[in-house]
Scaffold this motif. Structure first.
Motif, PDB file in Angstrom:
ATOM      1  N   LEU C   9       0.736  -1.170  -0.028  1.00  0.00           N
ATOM      2  CA  LEU C   9       0.026  -0.065  -0.039  1.00  0.00           C
ATOM      3  C   LEU C   9       0.723   1.232  -0.043  1.00  0.00           C
ATOM      4  O   LEU C   9       0.585   2.304  -0.576  1.00  0.00           O
ATOM      5  CB  LEU C   9      -0.899   0.011   1.311  1.00  0.00           C
ATOM      6  CG  LEU C   9      -2.130  -0.848   1.203  1.00  0.00           C
ATOM      7  CD1 LEU C   9      -3.213  -0.270   2.086  1.00  0.00           C
ATOM      8  CD2 LEU C   9      -2.869  -0.386  -0.138  1.00  0.00           C
ATOM      9  N   LEU C  42      -8.263  -3.072  -4.076  1.00  0.00           N
ATOM     10  CA  LEU C  42      -8.548  -1.430  -4.009  1.00  0.00           C
ATOM     11  C   LEU C  42      -9.951  -1.188  -4.758  1.00  0.00           C
ATOM     12  O   LEU C  42     -10.035  -1.887  -5.882  1.00  0.00           O
ATOM     13  CB  LEU C  42      -7.468  -0.673  -4.544  1.00  0.00           C
ATOM     14  CG  LEU C  42      -5.944  -0.833  -4.278  1.00  0.00           C
ATOM     15  CD1 LEU C  42      -4.852  -0.780  -5.287  1.00  0.00           C
ATOM     16  CD2 LEU C  42      -5.989   0.398  -3.375  1.00  0.00           C
ATOM     17  N   PHE C  61      -9.416  -1.734   0.518  1.00  0.00           N
ATOM     18  CA  PHE C  61      -8.533  -0.604   0.451  1.00  0.00           C
ATOM     19  C   PHE C  61      -9.443   0.377  -0.466  1.00  0.00           C
ATOM     20  O   PHE C  61      -9.603  -0.034  -1.609  1.00  0.00           O
ATOM     21  CB  PHE C  61      -7.191  -0.725  -0.114  1.00  0.00           C
ATOM     22  CG  PHE C  61      -6.288  -1.971   0.541  1.00  0.00           C
ATOM     23  CD1 PHE C  61      -5.819  -2.044   1.734  1.00  0.00           C
ATOM     24  CD2 PHE C  61      -6.295  -3.146  -0.298  1.00  0.00           C
ATOM     25  CE1 PHE C  61      -5.369  -3.005   2.422  1.00  0.00           C
ATOM     26  CE2 PHE C  61      -5.617  -4.176   0.310  1.00  0.00           C
ATOM     27  CZ  PHE C  61      -5.395  -4.385   1.375  1.00  0.00           C
TER      28      PHE C  61
END
Lengths: 315, 315, 315
Positions: C9, C42, C61
């Motif tokens: 990340l 994500l 995410f």
């Protein structure tokens, strides 16, 4: 499809490993699917639902998976457990798929003053007349026959394979393609728009009559027959084996079901759906399409329901 | 179409073998069909039904098959027995069909950082701006003008010929193509999906406004004008000379008839058929399309017919 | 889209210039749009209307333009003022647009006995199985996966970009393309007609199940999933992220809206418009589509309005 010359039934029985029931000395002149079958033809049937239709059809020779039916007078049965596979074997023998590797096949015949623009594919045994314009990125599949003064706009596909399958739920491959052995015939002075799809006949021909004009993104199914001087606007779709007689006008996004006839001079308004044979020289509208006057009255009646409701409530 | 420079009427009269009635010393600046005609233009008319419209139009010069009509003040008639043939002669003189034999014509101008993928045909005098992506198997016909940051997806045809014909029942060839001399103009930031067909103007332009996004299999007729930031979903069809103002949204499979206007911000729900000019900033539904709220109420009323019937039977 | 291997990340936050809120030591395994998001993915969200959906989705995410929302347990936010631009940056990093200049890309893998006919474009990293026939003028875009015994007819486009945009009225460019990083997967024994358009997934896959047969001019949107042994007739259009379960039959010119499911064995009659999820093993008709029996009764009731009117007038 007619064979190049008549073929002995004995030879066909050997090819497809079938048992002959009836006159075994006859000769077959062609093979066709049930909608287009003629005297001298072979036809196949593998579902009891269609036995009677096939046995009583014009076909002289019936490939069938039942040897207990009565052989009609003057006809011959070819018994095999797999009539559909037998059909494929015959079609593949007489019209094998032999994909051209060239943009324009050596066996294509192209007339004088005809313009073929770049990126266009012309398959085997295609014939194109004089004074035609074939725009870029057109595909003309094998055996198509195109007359004089024809215009085919960019991206159009002539002679694609029919959406016509033999379906059986209990088979590894449920839908098997009915190998096409028909073609497309386009008469003189026809104009076809861009990105259309004109399927070839499964066993016979798809035909567009002289002077007919077709707009963009139109779909014609296998064995569709369009008469002379018809107009088909954009995004029209016509399903297999339907006939439009001369001078029919179809406006945009109309759908027409299979195996029906639209009489000469019929006009169908945009977005309609034609579900039955209709008479000529009238105007049709709606889905299912009815005479336009009746449809317009129906719209008015629907709009009067609230008024009617009020009357009933007040009475 | 505007001529490269003004042309004397005497010269045109000689070209088309016409008799001049009225001021014969004038110069024509262009030729257009009746929907797009401007001052200085030639127009043609061959059917008495349209005489008045053409004589009263903005056109300065009318090619006509009747010498007994009153010549409007300041206008000139060009009398000939075959106005349509005269129109074709003029158009073919100024914009002859000159098919490119190359995949990308030498006269095409292509901007910086523009990607042209394989198998794409780009015709004569095409102009493409910067930072465009033209995907494979696209066809861009002669005289198309494409701005910057435009994406055209695979198989799309830009500038196909209009479905626009001169029809006469008593002629050997009933429908004769109205030779197109217009083009397609695509403004900056437009994106067009795959296998679309965008016809060029018959005498003027088909235009797609800045930032408009078009999905796959969409048909735009000749002289259609689409505003800025419109969305057109898949399989939409728009007939000739119709205008969509800015910010119009058209959902899938909608059909829109010719020569109407959809006001800015109008939204048309999927499968609707728009048959008349409609106001902006409202939502429309159904065939013929009406305001969506009215259409939804209509659906509810139709479902209440059985209840109404019962009430009447019981009363 | 799954990444080739998990990505930290921290690295992503640097790439998109975002602030990490929550566990910053995690690794992302892919990126997907909200309809297809999975654990480890994500996702991005830039409109408050969708905050809750995204925060509660399977995504681990969330790229978001608000740092005041509560970080859900076990998730990480990536705060940036422009989440959509961040999404584009990630997609372009992992799947850059790298247009092939060849007709058949060197990175394409083509199986044994597969026939590729002239003028067909095959993009980067395409995989095609054995015994397929790819007809002329087909376009198969990058990363498409095609099984064995597949037939694709002329002019069809596999893997076109989705009609899927990020729209903002106050921006210079109102609609920005959601860069696709998904693909198309076609299973064994599928047959696709001519001039169809099959969009690739925006972030996931568009899939056509084993043995399904598709007619000409059909449109499938991004992330559409078609089951096994389905039949889709000509000019059908299916919007994004809709699922057809096994054995569904769709007749000609039907439109189906986005993100719904048609149950196994459902049949939809021609020209219908399916606006909601429908159950399997039933027949549907009309726009909006309802069970065919109900629709037929509705037609009969509409035709009885005049009779009802007469009864009311007489009472």
């Amino acid at each position: 499809m007619k064979f190049p010359s008549p073929v002995s039934l004995q030879w066909i029985a050997t090819l497809i490993n079938a048992e002959l029931l009836g006159n075994s000395n006859a000769e077959a002149t062609g093979i066709n699917e049930i909608h287009k079958v003629q005297k001298g033809d072979l036809v196949f049937v593998d579902h009891p639902k269609y036995y009677t239709t096939c046995l009583n059809s014009a076909a002289s020779f019936i490939i069938i998976n039942n040897k207990d039916v009565v052989v009609p007078d003057g006809k011959t049965l070819l018994y095999t457990t797999e009539p559909f596979e037998a059909y494929l074997k015959i079609v593949n023998h007489f019209r094998p798929f032999n994909p051209s590797k060239q943009m324009i096949s050596d066996s294509a015949v192209i007339g004088e003053s005809t313009v073929i623009m770049p990126n266009t594919f012309i398959g085997n045994h295609v014939s194109i007349g004089n004074n035609c314009v074939i725009h870029p990125n057109v595909v003309i599949h094998d055996h198509s026959v195109i007359g004089n003064n024809v215009i085919i706009q960019s991206g159009t596909i002539i002679g694609s394979d029919a959406f016509y399958y033999n379906g059986k739920k209990d088979r590894d491959v449920m839908y098997k393609r009915m190998q096409s052995c028909g073609n497309v015939v386009i008469e003189d002075n026809v104009e076809i728009g861009a990105n259309c799809t004109i399927d070839r006949g499964v066993t016979s021909e798809t035909r567009i009559g002289k002077g007919t004009i077709i707009d963009n993104l139109v779909q014609l199914g296998h064995e569709v027959v369009i008469g002379k001087n018809c107009l088909l606007a954009s995004q029209v779709g016509i399903a297999g084996a339907t006939t439009l007689e001369d001078g029919v006008i179809i406006w945009g996004q109309v759908g027409i079901t299979k195996t029906i006839t639209l009489g000469a001079g019929a006009v169908v308004m945009a977005q309609s759906g034609v579900t039955n044979t209709i008479k000529g020289n009238k105007v049709y509208m709606g889905t299912p399409a009815i005479e336009a006057g009746d449809k317009r009255r129906e719209y008015v009646w629907v709009k009067r329901i609230p008024e009617l409701w009020k009357k009933v409530m007040e009475s």
